[in-house]
Design a protein around this motif. Structure first.
Motif, PDB file in Angstrom:
ATOM      1  N   HIS C  46      -0.778   7.032  -8.559  1.00  0.00           N
ATOM      2  CA  HIS C  46      -1.485   7.776  -8.353  1.00  0.00           C
ATOM      3  C   HIS C  46      -2.922   7.383  -8.622  1.00  0.00           C
ATOM      4  CE1 HIS C  46      -3.736  11.463  -7.583  1.00  0.00           C
ATOM      5  NE2 HIS C  46      -3.965  11.640  -8.864  1.00  0.00           N
ATOM      6  N   ARG C  47      -3.804   7.090  -8.018  1.00  0.00           N
ATOM      7  CA  ARG C  47      -5.092   6.358  -8.673  1.00  0.00           C
ATOM      8  C   ARG C  47      -6.292   7.460  -8.416  1.00  0.00           C
ATOM      9  NH1 ARG C  47      -3.502   2.213  -4.376  1.00  0.00           N
ATOM     10  NH2 ARG C  47      -2.893   4.168  -3.182  1.00  0.00           N
ATOM     11  N   SER C  48      -5.920   8.848  -8.052  1.00  0.00           N
ATOM     12  CA  SER C  48      -6.659   9.829  -7.570  1.00  0.00           C
ATOM     13  C   SER C  48      -8.090   9.478  -6.867  1.00  0.00           C
ATOM     14  CB  SER C  48      -7.293  10.495  -9.038  1.00  0.00           C
ATOM     15  OG  SER C  48      -8.325   9.574  -9.412  1.00  0.00           O
ATOM     16  N   ILE C  49      -7.510   8.997  -5.499  1.00  0.00           N
ATOM     17  CA  ILE C  49      -8.804   8.363  -4.866  1.00  0.00           C
ATOM     18  C   ILE C  49      -9.670   9.427  -4.240  1.00  0.00           C
ATOM     19  CG2 ILE C  49      -8.867   7.526  -2.354  1.00  0.00           C
ATOM     20  CD1 ILE C  49      -6.712   5.500  -2.804  1.00  0.00           C
ATOM     21  N   GLU C  50      -8.902  10.760  -4.684  1.00  0.00           N
ATOM     22  CA  GLU C  50     -10.080  11.666  -3.672  1.00  0.00           C
ATOM     23  C   GLU C  50     -11.105  12.127  -4.903  1.00  0.00           C
ATOM     24  OE1 GLU C  50      -7.237  14.746  -2.917  1.00  0.00           O
ATOM     25  OE2 GLU C  50      -6.405  13.678  -1.300  1.00  0.00           O
ATOM     26  N   LYS C  51     -10.837  11.905  -6.044  1.00  0.00           N
ATOM     27  CA  LYS C  51     -11.714  12.002  -7.060  1.00  0.00           C
ATOM     28  C   LYS C  51     -12.821  10.896  -7.093  1.00  0.00           C
ATOM     29  CE  LYS C  51     -13.050  14.287 -10.935  1.00  0.00           C
ATOM     30  NZ  LYS C  51     -13.737  15.775 -10.902  1.00  0.00           N
ATOM     31  N   LEU C  52     -12.503   9.776  -7.231  1.00  0.00           N
ATOM     32  CA  LEU C  52     -13.179   8.469  -7.068  1.00  0.00           C
ATOM     33  C   LEU C  52     -14.124   8.644  -5.714  1.00  0.00           C
ATOM     34  CD1 LEU C  52     -10.859   5.866  -8.003  1.00  0.00           C
ATOM     35  CD2 LEU C  52     -12.581   6.837  -9.388  1.00  0.00           C
ATOM     36  N   PRO C  63     -13.515   1.440   1.534  1.00  0.00           N
ATOM     37  CA  PRO C  63     -12.487   0.331   1.050  1.00  0.00           C
ATOM     38  C   PRO C  63     -11.245   1.311   0.503  1.00  0.00           C
ATOM     39  CG  PRO C  63     -14.625  -0.498   0.753  1.00  0.00           C
ATOM     40  CD  PRO C  63     -14.735   0.915   1.305  1.00  0.00           C
ATOM     41  N   PHE C  64     -11.891   2.573   0.209  1.00  0.00           N
ATOM     42  CA  PHE C  64     -10.639   3.294  -0.623  1.00  0.00           C
ATOM     43  C   PHE C  64      -9.429   3.536   0.518  1.00  0.00           C
ATOM     44  CE2 PHE C  64     -13.834   5.084  -3.881  1.00  0.00           C
ATOM     45  CZ  PHE C  64     -13.067   4.326  -4.869  1.00  0.00           C
ATOM     46  N   THR C  65     -10.055   3.832   1.725  1.00  0.00           N
ATOM     47  CA  THR C  65      -8.965   4.321   2.734  1.00  0.00           C
ATOM     48  C   THR C  65      -7.931   3.143   3.100  1.00  0.00           C
ATOM     49  OG1 THR C  65     -10.637   3.540   4.564  1.00  0.00           O
ATOM     50  CG2 THR C  65     -10.631   5.738   3.690  1.00  0.00           C
ATOM     51  N   ASP C  66      -8.651   1.963   2.921  1.00  0.00           N
ATOM     52  CA  ASP C  66      -7.679   0.721   3.037  1.00  0.00           C
ATOM     53  C   ASP C  66      -6.631   0.673   1.933  1.00  0.00           C
ATOM     54  OD1 ASP C  66      -9.163  -0.542   4.913  1.00  0.00           O
ATOM     55  OD2 ASP C  66     -10.117  -1.604   3.711  1.00  0.00           O
ATOM     56  N   PHE C 328     -13.160  15.134  -0.431  1.00  0.00           N
ATOM     57  CA  PHE C 328     -12.661  13.939   0.344  1.00  0.00           C
ATOM     58  C   PHE C 328     -11.024  14.270   0.246  1.00  0.00           C
ATOM     59  CE2 PHE C 328     -12.546   9.740   2.135  1.00  0.00           C
ATOM     60  CZ  PHE C 328     -11.483   9.227   1.419  1.00  0.00           C
ATOM     61  N   HIS C 329     -10.524  14.778   1.510  1.00  0.00           N
ATOM     62  CA  HIS C 329      -9.107  15.038   1.403  1.00  0.00           C
ATOM     63  C   HIS C 329      -8.238  14.170   2.430  1.00  0.00           C
ATOM     64  CE1 HIS C 329      -5.160  16.792   0.686  1.00  0.00           C
ATOM     65  NE2 HIS C 329      -5.033  17.273   2.100  1.00  0.00           N
ATOM     66  N   ILE C 330      -7.297  13.593   2.103  1.00  0.00           N
ATOM     67  CA  ILE C 330      -6.597  12.535   3.007  1.00  0.00           C
ATOM     68  C   ILE C 330      -5.310  13.521   3.350  1.00  0.00           C
ATOM     69  CG2 ILE C 330      -5.373  10.593   3.320  1.00  0.00           C
ATOM     70  CD1 ILE C 330      -7.109   9.421   1.117  1.00  0.00           C
ATOM     71  N   ARG C 331      -4.973  13.631   4.596  1.00  0.00           N
ATOM     72  CA  ARG C 331      -3.727  14.305   4.814  1.00  0.00           C
ATOM     73  C   ARG C 331      -2.576  13.136   5.092  1.00  0.00           C
ATOM     74  NH1 ARG C 331       0.428  14.598   8.014  1.00  0.00           N
ATOM     75  NH2 ARG C 331       1.409  16.485   8.521  1.00  0.00           N
ATOM     76  N   PRO C 332      -1.869  12.801   4.040  1.00  0.00           N
ATOM     77  CA  PRO C 332      -1.009  11.474   4.190  1.00  0.00           C
ATOM     78  C   PRO C 332       0.522  11.793   4.790  1.00  0.00           C
ATOM     79  CG  PRO C 332      -0.777  12.686   1.722  1.00  0.00           C
ATOM     80  CD  PRO C 332      -1.569  13.513   2.720  1.00  0.00           C
ATOM     81  N   PRO C 333       0.407  11.130   5.817  1.00  0.00           N
ATOM     82  CA  PRO C 333       1.949  11.346   6.534  1.00  0.00           C
ATOM     83  C   PRO C 333       3.064  10.987   5.632  1.00  0.00           C
ATOM     84  CG  PRO C 333       0.380   9.596   7.516  1.00  0.00           C
ATOM     85  CD  PRO C 333      -0.486  10.149   6.363  1.00  0.00           C
ATOM     86  N   SER C 334       2.959   9.739   4.917  1.00  0.00           N
ATOM     87  CA  SER C 334       4.099   9.516   4.010  1.00  0.00           C
ATOM     88  C   SER C 334       4.623  10.545   3.065  1.00  0.00           C
ATOM     89  CB  SER C 334       3.906   8.268   3.347  1.00  0.00           C
ATOM     90  OG  SER C 334       3.752   7.109   4.234  1.00  0.00           O
ATOM     91  N   PHE C 335       3.525  11.261   2.456  1.00  0.00           N
ATOM     92  CA  PHE C 335       3.963  12.334   1.574  1.00  0.00           C
ATOM     93  C   PHE C 335       4.394  13.322   2.143  1.00  0.00           C
ATOM     94  CE2 PHE C 335       2.894  14.466  -2.463  1.00  0.00           C
ATOM     95  CZ  PHE C 335       2.470  15.748  -2.125  1.00  0.00           C
ATOM     96  N   ILE C 336       3.803  13.900   3.048  1.00  0.00           N
ATOM     97  CA  ILE C 336       4.176  15.005   3.663  1.00  0.00           C
ATOM     98  C   ILE C 336       5.682  14.887   4.511  1.00  0.00           C
ATOM     99  CG2 ILE C 336       3.733  16.820   5.188  1.00  0.00           C
ATOM    100  CD1 ILE C 336       0.781  16.551   4.810  1.00  0.00           C
ATOM    101  N   ASN C 337       5.820  13.650   4.967  1.00  0.00           N
ATOM    102  CA  ASN C 337       7.152  13.294   5.464  1.00  0.00           C
ATOM    103  C   ASN C 337       8.510  13.565   4.459  1.00  0.00           C
ATOM    104  OD1 ASN C 337       6.005  13.087   7.983  1.00  0.00           O
ATOM    105  ND2 ASN C 337       6.299  10.739   8.041  1.00  0.00           N
ATOM    106  N   LEU C 338       8.040  13.319   3.278  1.00  0.00           N
ATOM    107  CA  LEU C 338       9.070  13.457   2.236  1.00  0.00           C
ATOM    108  C   LEU C 338       9.555  14.827   1.715  1.00  0.00           C
ATOM    109  CD1 LEU C 338       7.634  10.794  -0.446  1.00  0.00           C
ATOM    110  CD2 LEU C 338       9.870  10.571   1.207  1.00  0.00           C
ATOM    111  N   THR C 339       8.960  15.782   2.666  1.00  0.00           N
ATOM    112  CA  THR C 339       9.234  17.217   2.511  1.00  0.00           C
ATOM    113  C   THR C 339      10.749  17.528   2.671  1.00  0.00           C
ATOM    114  OG1 THR C 339       7.217  17.688   3.436  1.00  0.00           O
ATOM    115  CG2 THR C 339       8.596  19.446   2.960  1.00  0.00           C
TER     116      THR C 339
END
Lengths: 422, 175, 369, 171
Positions: C46-52, C63-66, C328-339
């Motif tokens: 966890h690098r807290s990209i949304e905070k940075l 570049p964060f999104t990469d 700045f919120h990312i809807r991460p498919p990998s994270f939610i696919n783990l539900t």
């Protein structure tokens, strides 16, 4: 020896001549007991040091990695020496210099004893392998049985290794290998029983003589036994597709998780030695040992034998490079539900053939008839028996369905390839 | 036939018709729901054939200095329309919202993340725990007042690095 | 005599494990080989990209999104740029739209190549398909390097278009090369694995997800399509001109690991079709709308989404007319696919859990953000 | 099989086997006890080889070391309350008495019989053994197999617990 032009020591087609000359010369002035000890030492020197160790290093370590590399469209080790020739030595040095630590809670004594117990049977297995007519270290009368007995010892070593690490993954590995060996040893012994039944002997040397006499290989006469043998041996040796005891992707390294340094090296090296021993056994029993329909008059028989061993070993490399791994409960089910009945069926067929044959007092032509029958039965038995225990491969679809518009759930068309819940 | 963005008024009408008195206020883009009947309205919206919001696309928290906010993006696969619902949480010390995990099972991880980042308690959540950070982490990182930077720099960039003296160039298409 | 009871014990399919696709941990309570309860523990990366991202200007955030999903950086950049363009109302020239389509489809090919290779590796096929995947992917990485200068985290998209115009002759030729050689490679991968009985035995009927369960736990991408739900953002909510291209959505039969695998293979074939159509109709003209670095979009919020290799990749950006995004919120498919990971693994053995995790195809950078 | 080499190996084997047998009792850890048991089995197989009964030695290793010892290990692994320490048994006194009686019997047998050395090896090869088993001794051979099958079925019935059976198997 009618087939050899001369029995003199310089006839290297059969190294046994050389040994006999040396031993008889020593016998003149040494007590009988001492010569009795020197003979196996020479045998061990030739069999293990000259044949097994280089084969194990160069075919097992280097050859396997380069072949698998080629299968995976990459080069394989080529940094050390010309074609990576020094790679095995580099590996050995690396392993020797690596620090071999033992976890604090591990059972120290059992952990140190396990590699030793794993190495000893590997060396003992080569005592009964007939390299050439006279070249056999210990012509044990029940050598087939000897082979089965000694090959059941390494299971204990792997169990001790797995159990003593006090690590969950190696415990998994230990439990899996014990369960799998028990369930695969039964069909293996039954398949070998079928062979002994047909050839009427359980001495490996006599088996080779039988195949030379009738000019036929047992793999042709009993293909079912060969199939069962190959699967069971690859299960015993933990080679893919049955390497569940040290399945990298599931239980990190199974019973080898806590080993490092030369202890791991011993396990890794001796795994290959067991594979080579199994290949030697298969070459002797199934592919006619050192005989090649008369070619052994000119070419030294032990070269023919070594070629067959390499050929069989490449089968292991091929399956290791390509096949995925079965789950442990699927493997057990496969052994008990599929292999065991086939082995019993094989014994039944071979027994009736042997009985008919003994009535016709072992005429030469009969065995070819049996070979044809057995091959036909082999081709028929496998799919029929698979279908009988409920294995329907053709129900699985191979392409996904294609839909043009995005919408909700698209129910399956009633006649589509449903792909049953096997 | 791109996805239709439903206007706030339309969603408010649906919500009012299903559960009277559940809409706090609405604007063109989103519809703000009251806290107390949240789970009830969401369940009704999910089930009603007209709105058919069966698919929770996204759930995240936002911090507006004076109050926290939870944003729900809901989607209907068959009708292919997307709606944005928001819930305002005025209390910053002990913010709490009704959990919608019982309505959409996909919400449990995103609610854990919202709790982890903003400290919003979700009542009725099966196992609310910090999902990305470790349990003992001090404070809620994504809150605006979480001065994680050394020397407590004010979050948000007030001026650009080299304050540009030349006037901003207008947006134009490069020929 | 009481039946033999064995008490379950907890095994860590831990952060340090050869096949968890990164630092991801499943705390599995195991009874014998059977998994009784599986709890996924994450956050190691966890690098807290949304905070940075809240402290950097809109262009500096690209570049964060990469770095979130480092296997499909083009799709990430595209998602973010679409969100900001929707927020600031910036038009994108036709050529940039086509290049964006080509690049995101090439990225899907490369990412699915890796997913297929890693999945075969999880079922135990001794890295052979994995090595083939690496070899095939090289050609696409060369194209990315040719256009954007980087192989993995390309940082190629800009708000309003793409960073550089792809080199005139070589780009066309390289993409034609990919279009020519990839279909036989995909068929070869299918022949080797899909008809392989051991592979089918290991994946058929494992980690089954019904369509209703998939929709309810908001899964996306091959996870959703594997269960038979025809849902693809490129068809449902076309962006960058996807409505002009003719392609189909592959869907599975019963939502098990095998179906997700054949859906991914089919998606690769469809991507090649899209790339070919996009390349044929590649328009001339500007490749970028000139946007000042000191962009201050009007106050408001925007939610834009892209069909990444792992599913719907959404960017929810809120602006308060400041130089940096307010949220700045990312809807991460990998994270939610783990539900639904727990529902899929409980009841199976440890080996099945690894295969299921392989079929979910997570990228831990995206899971932990 | 005679000569100085044989007697040396005999004494080595004797020491190893007896030591292992003592180890079985003395080992604190249950697993060590089982490993010593395996060592004793191998020692006994060594004795058979010395008596040039190769088939018997092989059979001993296959049956005892290959199967029974492995199953004992399996049993230890899977029973959680087996308790790793091998020590605390409350029946030390009766065990001691029983050991004394056995020792007395052995000593009597040792001293009483006249050890007439057999001049040549019995020479019954494997074929001889096979024919004997299936001709003169066929009845005990069959009885033993029936007994073993019954024991096998009994074991399965004991270890079976109905709920994790496959449903259709039960109906």
């Amino acid at each position: 020896m009618p087939f050899l032009i001369t029995d003199h020591w310089y006839d290297l087609r059969d190294l046994a001549n050389l040994c006999n000359q040396v031993l008889s010369w020593l016998g003149d002035f040494l007590p009988h007991g001492l010569v009795y000890i020197i003979a196996p030492v020479i045998g061990f020197l030739f069999a293990f040091m000259l044949f097994t160790l280089p084969t194990q290093l160069y075919l097992g370590v280097l050859g396997e990695r380069r072949l698998i590399g080629r299968v995976q469209s990459r080069l394989g080790p080529n940094r050390t020496g010309k074609f990576g020739v020094l790679q095995p030595i580099a590996d050995a040095l690396k392993l020797l210099t690596k620090e071999a630590f033992t976890p604090t809670k591990a059972d120290r004594v059992v952990m140190y004893v396990a590699p030793i117990l794993f190495v000893a049977p590997a060396v003992m297995l080569f005592a009964v392998i007939p390299f050439s007519h006279g070249m056999i270290i210990a012509n044990v009368s029940a050598s087939l049985l000897y082979f089965v007995a000694v090959s059941s010892l390494p299971v204990l070593a792997t169990f001790m290794a797995g159990w003593s690490h006090n690590n969950k993954y190696s415990l998994f590995g230990a439990i899996r290998i014990v369960a799998m060996t028990i369930s695969f040893e039964v069909p293996l012994v039954l398949a070998l029983l079928g062979l002994a039944l047909m050839m009427g002997t359980i001495n490996l040397q006599d088996m080779v003589e039988f195949q030379r006499h009738f000019h036929i290989w047992m793999v042709v006469v009993e293909p079912l036994a060969f199939g069962i043998y190959f699967i069971c041996v690859s299960a015993e040796l933990n080679r893919t597709p049955t390497d569940i005891a040290e399945a990298e992707s599931e239980i990190v390294a199974g019973y080898l998780t806590e080993y490092s340094g030369m202890k791991w090296g011993l396990f890794y090296g001796m795994d290959i030695a067991y594979a080579i021993a199994a290949s030697c056994f298969a070459a002797t029993v199934f592919f006619g040992g050192w005989s090649f329909f008369g070619l052994d008059h000119w070419v030294p028989p032990w070269i023919i034998f070594i070629a067959k061993v390499y050929a069989f070993y490449s089968l292991f490399i091929w399956t290791r490079a390509t096949l995925p791994r079965l789950r442990s409960d699927q493997l057990m089910e496969f052994a008990w539900k599929y292999l065991l009945p086939l082995a019993l069926f094989n014994i039944f067929i071979v027994a009736t053939e042997r009985m008919l044959w003994s009535k016709a007092d072992f005429g030469r032509g009969w065995i070819y008839v049996f070979a044809v029958i057995n091959i036909a039965l082999f081709v028929a038995a496998i799919p029929i028996w698979a279908r009988f225990i409920g294995y329907r491969p053709e129900r699985t679809p191979t392409r996904a369905r294609l839909v043009r518009e995005a919408g909700g759930y698209v129910p399956l068309a009633p006649n589509a390839a449903q792909g049953d819940q096997r | 036939m791109a996805t239709r963005h439903i206007s706030g008024e339309q969603m408010a009408a649906w919500a009012e018709s299903l559960v009277p008195g559940s809409v706090a206020r609405t604007d063109t883009f989103a519809c703000y729901l009251k806290q107390d009947q949240l789970r009830e309205t969401m369940a009704a919206l999910r089930v009603s054939p007209e709105s058919d919001l069966v698919y929770l696309v996204n759930l995240c928290g936002v911090d507006y200095w004076d109050h926290l906010e939870v944003v729900y993006h809901l989607h209907s696969l068959v009708k292919n329309h997307i709606g944005t619902f928001k819930v305002e949480v005025p209390d910053r010390e002990k913010p709490s919202v009704q959990s919608v995990t019982s309505v959409w099972y996909g919400a449990w991880m995103q609610e854990c993340e919202a709790y982890d980042m903003f400290g919003i308690q979700f009542e009725g959540h099966p196992n609310l725990k910090r999902i990305l950070l470790w349990e003992g982490f001090p404070g809620w990182p994504l809150r605006k007042d979480f001065l994680s930077m050394p020397g407590g720099l004010q979050p948000g960039l007030n001026e650009f690095a080299g304050v540009s003296r030349r006037p901003e160039p207008p947006v134009r298409v490069v020929e | 005599m009481s039946p033999v009871t064995s008490e379950p014990f907890v095994i860590n399919i831990g952060p340090q494990h050869p096949s968890t696709h990164g630092v991801f941990r499943i705390k599995a309570t195991v009874d014998g080989e059977r998994i009784v309860d599986a709890e996924s523990v994450m956050g190691y990366l966890h690098r807290s990209i949304e905070k940075l991202a809240e402290e950097r200007t809109y262009t500096q955030n690209i570049p964060f999104t990469d770095r979130t999903d480092y296997l499909s950086s083009m799709a990430n950049n595209l998602g973010y740029c679409l969100a900001v363009e929707q927020l600031a109302g910036i038009g994108v020239p036709a050529r940039a739209q086509a290049i964006r389509v080509i690049m995101s489809e090439l990225q899907r090919l490369a990412s699915h190549c890796m997913a297929v290779g890693a999945f075969a590796n999880d079922t135990g096929a001794w890295q052979t398909p994995m090595m083939w995947a690496f070899r095939d992917r090289e050609k696409i990485m060369d194209i990315f390097e040719m256009c954007s200068g980087a192989r993995l985290t390309c940082n190629y998209m800009r708000i309003g278009g793409v960073a550089f115009d792809p080199p005139a002759g070589t780009f066309e030729e390289a993409v034609r090369e990919v279009i020519r050689i990839f279909p036989p490679l995909i068929d070869d991968r299918a022949d080797v694995l899909v008809e392989n009985e051991i592979f089918v035995a290991r994946t058929r009927g494992i980690g089954v997800l019904t369509a209703e369960m998939a929709i309810n736990s908001s899964l996306t991408g091959p996870m959703l399509r594997g269960s038979g739900v025809a849902w693809d953002i490129r068809k449902a909510d076309p962006y960058c001109g996807y409505e002009q291209y003719d392609f189909e959505i592959p869907i599975g039969y019963q939502g098990d690991c095998f179906d997700r695998f054949i859906v991914r293979l089919e998606e690769m074939r469809q991507s090649v079709k899209i790339i070919e159509q996009a390349l044929d109709g590649l328009p001339g003209g500007p490749y970028k709308t000139e946007v000042p670095l000191s962009l201050r979009p009007p106050a408001g919020e925007a939610y834009a989404r892209v069909e990444g290799a792992r599913g719907e990749l959404g960017y929810y950006v809120i602006s308060d007319e400041g130089p940096a995004p307010y949220r700045f919120h990312i809807r991460p498919p990998s994270f939610i696919n783990l539900t639904a990971l727990k529902e899929m693994t409980v009841g199976g053995t440890v080996a099945d859990a690894i295969v299921v995790l392989g079929s979910v195809d997570i990228i831990v950078g995206e899971v932990d953000r | 099989m005679d000569g100085v080499g044989v007697t040396i190996t005999f004494w080595i084997l004797a020491v190893v086997t007896l030591g292992a047998a003592l180890g079985v009792m003395a080992a604190r850890n249950l697993l060590h006890a089982v490993l010593f048991l395996i060592l004793t089995f191998i020692g006994v197989a060594g004795f058979f080889v010395l008596l040039s009964a190769e088939f018997l030695a092989m059979a001993q290793i296959i049956i005892y070391v290959g199967a029974i010892a492995v199953l004992v290990l399996f049993a230890i692994m899977l029973t959680p309350h087996a308790g790793r320490s091998n020590g605390e048994t409350k029946m030390v006194l009766p065990a001691g008495l029983l050991a004394l009686c056995l020792a007395a019997i052995f000593v009597f047998v040792l001293t009483d019989t006249d050890w007439s050395t057999v001049s040549t090896a019995p020479g019954v090869g494997v074929t001889g053994l096979g024919e004997a088993l299936l001709s003169t001794w066929v009845l005990p051979f069959e009885m033993a197999s029936v007994l073993l099958t019954a024991a096998l079925v009994g074991a399965i019935m004991l270890a079976r617990n109905p709920e994790d059976e496959i449903p259709e198997a039960r109906s």
